[in-house]
Design a protein around this motif. Structure first.
Motif, mmCIF file in Angstrom:
data_model
loop_
_atom_site.group_PDB
_atom_site.id
_atom_site.type_symbol
_atom_site.label_atom_id
_atom_site.label_comp_id
_atom_site.label_asym_id
_atom_site.label_seq_id
_atom_site.Cartn_x
_atom_site.Cartn_y
_atom_site.Cartn_z
ATOM 1 N N PHE A 1 0.846 -1.377 0.601
ATOM 2 C CA PHE A 1 -0.019 0.114 -0.093
ATOM 3 C C PHE A 1 0.942 1.137 0.084
ATOM 4 O O PHE A 1 0.645 2.256 -0.726
ATOM 5 N N HIS A 2 1.442 1.401 0.521
ATOM 6 C CA HIS A 2 2.904 2.197 1.229
ATOM 7 C C HIS A 2 3.353 2.493 -0.812
ATOM 8 O O HIS A 2 3.297 3.912 -0.824
ATOM 9 N N LYS A 3 3.740 1.867 -1.212
ATOM 10 C CA LYS A 3 3.959 2.159 -2.793
ATOM 11 C C LYS A 3 2.584 2.641 -3.602
ATOM 12 O O LYS A 3 3.565 3.262 -4.537
ATOM 13 N N LEU A 4 2.075 1.734 -3.135
ATOM 14 C CA LEU A 4 0.933 2.276 -4.632
ATOM 15 C C LEU A 4 0.861 3.624 -3.945
ATOM 16 O O LEU A 4 0.447 4.302 -5.336
ATOM 17 N N LEU A 5 0.825 4.345 -2.866
ATOM 18 C CA LEU A 5 -0.063 5.967 -2.690
ATOM 19 C C LEU A 5 1.264 6.455 -2.737
ATOM 20 O O LEU A 5 1.415 7.637 -3.373
ATOM 21 N N ASP A 6 3.111 6.119 -2.594
ATOM 22 C CA ASP A 6 3.792 6.415 -2.552
ATOM 23 C C ASP A 6 4.425 6.555 -4.560
ATOM 24 O O ASP A 6 4.997 8.632 -4.710
ATOM 25 N N ASP A 7 4.501 6.197 -4.557
ATOM 26 C CA ASP A 7 4.916 6.333 -6.337
ATOM 27 C C ASP A 7 3.806 6.104 -7.181
ATOM 28 O O ASP A 7 3.974 5.168 -8.687
ATOM 29 N N ARG A 8 2.834 6.717 -6.720
ATOM 30 C CA ARG A 8 1.083 7.260 -7.786
ATOM 31 C C ARG A 8 2.882 7.833 -9.754
ATOM 32 O O ARG A 8 3.755 9.200 -9.208
ATOM 33 N N ARG B 1 2.505 9.859 -12.528
ATOM 34 C CA ARG B 1 1.540 10.502 -13.834
ATOM 35 C C ARG B 1 1.982 10.256 -15.087
ATOM 36 O O ARG B 1 3.880 10.682 -15.338
#
Length: 57
Positions: free
Chosen positions: A35-42, A44
């Motif tokens: 979850f940390h990777k999904l939220l931080d490494d967005r 664009r």
């Protein structure tokens, strides 16, 4: 015979409890990292970055 079955049942329940506690301790760490990777490494797309830079809110 009945005492042996009762003892086996107790052992089985104890093992299930221990396994459940171990899963509660082991599983949240990798899930939290995901979850940390999904939220931080967005990441664009470059087009979205350009639009955001040209027209800030």
């Amino acid at each position: 015979m009945f005492r042996c079955l009762r003892a086996c049942g107790r052992v089985l329940l104890t093992l299930l409890r221990v396994g459940f506690v171990l899963l509660l301790l082991i599983i949240p760490v990798p899930v939290g990292e995901l979850f940390h990777k999904l939220l931080d490494d967005r990441r664009r797309s470059p087009a979205a970055k350009v639009v955001k830079e040209k027209a800030p809110d």
